[in-house]
Design an enzyme around this catalytic site. Structure first.
Site, PDB file in Angstrom:
ATOM      1  N   LYS A 110       0.808  -1.214   0.000  1.00 14.14           N
ATOM      2  CA  LYS A 110       0.000   0.000   0.000  1.00 14.14           C
ATOM      3  C   LYS A 110       0.845   1.270   0.000  1.00 14.14           C
ATOM      4  CE  LYS A 110      -4.146  -2.206   1.363  1.00 14.14           C
ATOM      5  NZ  LYS A 110      -3.733  -3.545   1.817  1.00 14.14           N
TER       6      LYS A 110
HETATM    7  C1  LIG Z   1      -4.405  -4.610   1.387  1.00 14.56           C
HETATM    8  C2  LIG Z   1      -3.670  -5.879   1.289  1.00 14.56           C
HETATM    9  C3  LIG Z   1      -4.105  -6.905   0.445  1.00 14.56           C
HETATM   10  C4  LIG Z   1      -5.392  -6.803  -0.338  1.00 14.56           C
HETATM   11  O1  LIG Z   1      -5.337  -5.820  -1.359  1.00 14.56           O
HETATM   12  P1  LIG Z   1      -6.695  -5.265  -2.006  1.00 14.56           P
HETATM   13  O2  LIG Z   1      -6.265  -4.145  -2.863  1.00 14.56           O
HETATM   14  O3  LIG Z   1      -7.549  -4.844  -0.871  1.00 14.56           O
HETATM   15  O4  LIG Z   1      -7.288  -6.393  -2.773  1.00 14.56           O
HETATM   16  C5  LIG Z   1      -3.330  -8.038   0.338  1.00 14.56           C
HETATM   17  N1  LIG Z   1      -2.194  -8.182   1.059  1.00 14.56           N
HETATM   18  C6  LIG Z   1      -1.747  -7.226   1.883  1.00 14.56           C
HETATM   19  C7  LIG Z   1      -0.505  -7.457   2.656  1.00 14.56           C
HETATM   20  C8  LIG Z   1      -2.447  -6.030   2.019  1.00 14.56           C
HETATM   21  O5  LIG Z   1      -1.998  -5.079   2.829  1.00 14.56           O
END
Ligand SMILES: *Cc1c(COP(=O)(O)O)cnc(C)c1O
Length: 454
Positions: A110
């Site tokens: 993210k």
């Molecule tokens: C947020 C997250 C996901 C999921 O991603 P999305 O965009 O919500 O599908 C998967 N793995 C990790 C480590 C995350 O932080």
């Protein structure tokens, strides 16, 4: 370029306004009015660094930001990554790569979007001499990444709701041990979906939104989706030319933000063969792609907590295309889903997708297998991606978090306990958090008391 709401009842906005607005006023999500075609730019993109590629990609969308400024914003967003490649693509075996997306400041993918979003917000505050209050809900990594995107920035405050006791202790420390006073970590008594629900209601209150210049930082923000397209493009360009057209990206999925970005890139003229939607035991999207029915279930806490989601907030963007870009149809689907908790799509094109689901019982075994076969330590989210690989494709598994964020799960699976210096340092810092009930009135009152004034 202009951006339209998936529900068709809000005016189109330029890039900066769409980013500042987050959720469109009609409850929909912003999408580019037309998708650009990058198929003729790919040769020119091949030699670019990550930040240069990101700039070249975003400039097509962010046409309201002068190019030199956009370049500065983008460059600043990728300076806190530890690996010089930013998103290193590592070969693990025949037809198998892992794309490591966790070399940013909070050690999860993210950061790619939220470092950029933090810089975009800061730019807007300077440019328009305004303040901004950012509000988001997190099941773990979004909150930490959003907070680190806005840490201590003048003119901004950030409020992050998270389900108390359901994020990992290290994730919680990343949100609560910041030592800055523009960050409010709100531990709510409920699930992530409860938090998301209150948030939707608060954003639905136009007066409150305007009063505090509220902006959303959750995974629906347009800037996040676009920022995430870039690492798919980067990885695609790093593959041997002969493998590119046969690539299947394997994406550990919760809110459908990550995989949606890859799929949009495919629609922009990049030849990607397919995507695997890899869920944990919260499998609404797995069931959706297996049966065509989108039906909500109860959230079950899992070993991959950042994917503990049932209602995938970004899915509406996919629905928009699935119903032939007909906004009135999107409204009908969303209303039916809201009312009944389900929607059955009679026919839609899912040829680019396959799906897998991975239970908690399977995660440790997969981690151990990946370690044995490839000498590779992966976190529990990434492990869901390794559940099933397609022998006929070049598999690129997106690794979404550093194993160091989940030391207990990894120790139990393979007997090693990965660490990271930035996480060790957090353990010595004081925790600052606020425990709240998940109802919108309580949260509104807290924001009233702590928001940064104009
Ligand atoms: C947020 C997250 C996901 C999921 O991603 P999305 O965009 O919500 O599908 C998967 N793995 C990790 C480590 C995350 O932080």
């Amino acid at each position: 370029m202009r951006f339209l709401s998936t529900r068709g009842q809000a005016p189109s906005l330029g890039f900066s306004d769409a980013v500042a607005t987050g959720l469109a006023p009609d409850g929909g999500l912003f999408l580019p009015e037309t998708l650009p075609d990058f198929s003729h730019d790919l040769g020119r993109f091949e030699k670019l660094s990550y930040a240069e590629l990101c700039f070249e990609f975003l400039r097509v969308f962010a046409t309201d930001i002068p190019a030199a400024t956009l370049r500065e914003i983008v460059n600043a967003s990728y300076t806190k990554f530890e690996d010089p490649a930013i998103a290193p693509l590592k070969p693990l075996g025949k037809n198998l790569y892992v794309l490591e997306l966790w070399h940013g400041p909070t050690l999860a993918f993210k950061d790619f979007a939220l470092q950029l979003l933090g810089n975009l917000y800061a730019h807007q505050c300077r440019e328009r001499r305004e303040t901004i209050n950012v509000l988001g809900a997190t099941s773990g990594d979004t909150g930490a990444a959003a907070i680190h995107g806005l840490l201590g920035r003048p003119g901004t405050a950030i409020f992050i709701l998270y389900p108390d006791g359901r994020v990992s202790p290290l994730q919680e420390r990343q949100m609560t041990c910041t030592g800055v006073d523009n960050v409010f970590a709100l531990a709510i008594d409920g699930t992530f979906d409860d938090a998301q629900h209150s948030l939707k209601e608060i954003f639905g209150d136009q007066d409150f939104r305007t009063k505090h210049r509220l902006s959303a930082v959750n995974s629906i923000n347009l800037a996040r989706v676009l920022a995430q397209c870039v690492y798919y493009l980067y990885a695609w360009l790093k593959l041997p030319a002969g493998e590119r057209g046969n690539v299947e990206f394997v994406v550990p999925t919760g809110n459908f933000g990550n995989v949606l970005a890859g799929w949009l890139l495919q629609k922009m003229g990049v030849q990607i063969r397919g995507f695997r939607v890899a869920t944990n035991q919260n499998d609404i999207l797995y069931r959706m792609f297996a049966t065509g029915e989108y039906r909500v279930g109860a959230v079950q806490p899992s070993l991959a907590p950042s994917m503990d989601i049932q209602v995938a907030s970004n899915f509406e963007r996919f629905i928009y295309f699935a119903v032939g870009r007909d906004a009135s149809k999107v409204r009908e689907v969303m209303a039916t889903f809201q009312r009944t908790g389900a929607y059955a799509f009679p026919n839609f094109d899912r040829s680019s997708f396959s799906a897998s689901r991975c239970t908690d019982a399977e995660i440790p075994g997969i981690m151990a297998h990946v370690y044995r076969e490839h000498g590779y330590v992966c976190d529990p989210h990434t492990a869901c991606g390794f559940k099933e690989l397609n022998p006929d494709r070049v598999n690129v598994v997106l690794s979404t978090a550093s194993p160091a964020k989940f030391p207990e799960t990894i120790r139990a699976a393979i007997g090693l306990e990965p660490t990271h210096p930035s996480l060790e340092a957090l353990k010595a810092k004081p925790v600052v958090r606020h425990r709240l009930k998940p109802d919108p009135a309580t949260i509104r009152a807290f924001i009233d008391a702590h928001a940064v004034a104009r």
